[in-house]
Design an enzyme around this catalytic site. Structure first.
Site, mmCIF file in Angstrom:
data_model
loop_
_atom_site.group_PDB
_atom_site.id
_atom_site.type_symbol
_atom_site.label_atom_id
_atom_site.label_comp_id
_atom_site.label_asym_id
_atom_site.label_seq_id
_atom_site.Cartn_x
_atom_site.Cartn_y
_atom_site.Cartn_z
ATOM 1 N N ASN A 223 79.351 62.720 26.050
ATOM 2 C CA ASN A 223 78.364 62.970 24.983
ATOM 3 C C ASN A 223 78.999 63.192 23.609
ATOM 4 O O ASN A 223 78.446 62.777 22.589
ATOM 5 C CB ASN A 223 77.422 64.113 25.362
ATOM 6 C CG ASN A 223 78.127 65.433 25.522
ATOM 7 O OD1 ASN A 223 79.258 65.490 26.016
ATOM 8 N ND2 ASN A 223 77.503 66.500 25.098
ATOM 9 N N GLU B 199 83.062 73.889 32.147
ATOM 10 C CA GLU B 199 81.958 73.915 31.169
ATOM 11 C C GLU B 199 80.935 72.919 31.665
ATOM 12 O O GLU B 199 81.212 71.711 31.682
ATOM 13 C CB GLU B 199 82.467 73.488 29.781
ATOM 14 C CG GLU B 199 83.592 74.350 29.220
ATOM 15 C CD GLU B 199 83.117 75.731 28.834
ATOM 16 O OE1 GLU B 199 81.892 75.936 28.703
ATOM 17 O OE2 GLU B 199 83.966 76.620 28.684
ATOM 18 N N CYS C 21 75.267 69.403 24.911
ATOM 19 C CA CYS C 21 75.051 70.425 25.932
ATOM 20 C C CYS C 21 74.333 71.639 25.353
ATOM 21 O O CYS C 21 73.736 72.416 26.082
ATOM 22 C CB CYS C 21 76.385 70.834 26.528
ATOM 23 S SG CYS C 21 77.584 71.277 25.267
ATOM 24 N N GLU D 56 86.252 78.692 26.647
ATOM 25 C CA GLU D 56 87.161 77.928 25.804
ATOM 26 C C GLU D 56 87.103 78.523 24.403
ATOM 27 O O GLU D 56 86.305 79.405 24.128
ATOM 28 C CB GLU D 56 86.731 76.455 25.778
ATOM 29 C CG GLU D 56 86.771 75.791 27.145
ATOM 30 C CD GLU D 56 86.505 74.288 27.085
ATOM 31 O OE1 GLU D 56 85.555 73.864 26.413
ATOM 32 O OE2 GLU D 56 87.277 73.546 27.713
#
Ligand code: NAD
Length: 479
Positions: free
Chosen positions: A149, A247, A281, A459
């Site tokens: 994405n 993630e 996301c 992260e």
């Protein structure tokens, strides 16, 4: 367009098997290049190169490693326009978005971690007659696996901290969008990154991601992608005691109170719903609106959404481009059918679009649906496309219950000018990231990640550098 090649031991090479994958331009549905369809033999080759490179790379001074990363950042910035066009062709996203967000952020990731490593320090604990200090040492070879994405943006978000911390890297971009990862390998050669430090292998998830995950010499896996694949990776990597950062998917709530700054909320909500065709996301896909504002919001939101220009990603005024692949396009359209069968009312969109001259492209009209309960599939499962639902609520606690009522917990957005309410909601929302009166505002120093089925680990900033290093406590008795 160049044929995409693997980047192993500083060289551009095809898959050992010579097999390739067709790479499709989603804006017109046509094949425009090929990428290697690699397998475990290519991963093994890359691991050998990374193993040879590790002692030299990890022994470089922090300043030397930092300089390589900053050089990569500079080069990405110099190539901004060509990289943005490449990203747009590969992914279907508007070139304006790639130019403003994806590519600058790819450069920023390398620059940020190139600088952050020079500020990374460890702790010491004084016992009076003894001292403990903590070494933070690179893990060795690490694996980075990323989705389609935000191709360069998310790829660099993993690679940069891994390299900065002194690891050598085996990285796998999505097979759906491999182009900017390939262009990054060209950049690494141009700036003289030592061979084997970064290796980029193209190919399918199970044929390349699988061998990376299960390779005994790869000490950690940093993965961004779907919750399903994250689960598969965890099943393989956890019993091998690898470090894991996952993630994963989201179904993010956007909670709108009547006391918000209406104009700012409305324009941001259009963006948080449909930017990158809803394929971020962090997009808010479940929109909860306080009942007193519901009808006004519905009218204005639908009007603004209908005004979005959908079409050729390379056209500068396009706001919504093509969805990324035929598989994904079919999935998103199937969810619109599911929503209808669940009793949802399509307020706008709800269909594919066929712009003139690009009839074979993968365009879906931005879609707003109301009239659905919270527990239906449309509101529970990740669609990851230009589709949002809107639902009214009456009280703060109801909004919270609805927002928290899914298995996911990546991000949430709250719109209110009531300070106490903002803090209460932020505290009680089950999410790794909460935005109040904004969306997608990012400071790279902050922890990034999700809770529940959206993620494990964080992260960003020093969290990423901590993930990519192992701590060793040294205790010295001088009493
Ligand atoms: P995906 O899980 O299908 O693929 C992600 C990567 O994993 C790809 O490189 C793929 O080839 C690889 N892969 C697939 N099978 C594998 C296997 N068995 N072993 C190892 N690797 C494998 O995800 P996608 O469709 O590329 O991306 C969309 C998903 O990513 C959405 O669910 C979205 O929410 C999520 N995402 C999450 C974040 C976040 O920060 N939480 C960010 C972006 C995207």
């Amino acid at each position: 367009m160049s044929t995409i090649l693997n980047y192993i031991n500083g060289q551009m090479v095809p898959a050992k098997s010579q097999e390739t994958l067709d790479i499709i331009n989603p804006s017109n549905g046509k094949k425009y290049t090929t990428a290697p369809s690699s397998d475990s033999n290519d991963v093994d080759e890359a691991v050998k190169a990374a193993q040879t490179a590790f002692p030299l790379w990890s022994a470089l001074s922090i300043d030397e490693r930092s300089r390589y990363l900053i050089k990569i950042a500079d080069r990405i910035e110099e190539k901004l326009d060509s990289l943005a066009i490449a990203e747009s062709i590969d992914n279907g996203k508007p070139v304006s978005l790639a130019r403003k967000v994806d590519i600058p952020r790819g450069a920023a990731n390398f620059r940020f971690f190139g600088n952050a490593i020079t500020q990374f320090a460890s702790e010491s604990h004084d016992m009076g007659t003894a001292i403990n200090y903590t070494l933070r040492q690179p893990l060795g070879i690490v694996g980075c696996i990323s989705p389609w994405n935000l191709p360069l943006y998310l790829f660099s978000w993993k690679i940069a901290p891994a390299l900065a911390a002194g690891n050598t890297v085996i990285a796998k971009p999505s097979e759906v969008t491999p182009m900017t990862a390939f262009l990054l390998s060209e950049i690494c050669i141009e700036i003289g990154l030592p061979p084997g430090v970064l290796n980029i292998i193209h190919g399918l998830g199970d044929r390349v991601g699988g061998p990376i995950t299960s390779h005994p010499k790869i000490k950690a896996i940093s993965f961004t992608g779907s919750t399903r694949v994250g689960g598969t990776i965890a099943k393989i990597a956890a019993p091998m005691f690898k470090k894991l950062s996952l993630e994963m998917g989201g179904k993010n709530p956007n909670i709108i109170f009547a006391d918000c700054d209406y104009d700012k909320m409305l324009s941001t909500t259009v963006r948080s719903s449909f930017a990158n065709q809803g394929q971020i996301c962090l997009c808010g896909s479940r929109i909860y609106v306080e009942r007193s504002l519901y009808e006004k919001f519905k009218t204005d939101f639908v009007a603004k959404t209908k005004a979005l220009k959908v079409g050729d990603p390379l056209s500068p005024d396009t706001k919504v481009g093509a969805t990324v692949s035929k598989v994904h396009y079919d999935k998103v359209l199937s969810y619109i059918d599911i929503a209808k069968s669940e009793g949802g009312k399509i307020l706008c969109g709800g269909t594919a679009i066929f712009p003139e001259g690009l009839e074979d492209g993968l365009y879906i009209a931005p879609t707003i649906i109301d009239g659905l309960p919270n527990d239906c599939r449309t509101n529970q499962e990740e669609i990851f496309g230009p589709v949002v639902t809107i639902m009214p609520f009456d009280t703060d606690s109801e909004a919270l219950q609805l927002a928290n009522g899914t298995e996911y917990g990546l991000s949430a957005t709250v719109w209110t000018n009531n300070l106490n309410r903002a803090h209460r909601m932020a505290k009680d929302l089950e999410a790794g990231i909460v935005w109040v009166n904004t969306w997608l505002m990012r400071d790279l120093r902050t922890p990034f990640g999700g809770v529940k089925s959206s993620g494990v680990g964080r992260e960003g900033g020093f969290d990423a550098l901590k993930f990519f290093t192992e701590q060793k406590n040294v205790c010295i008795d001088f009493g």
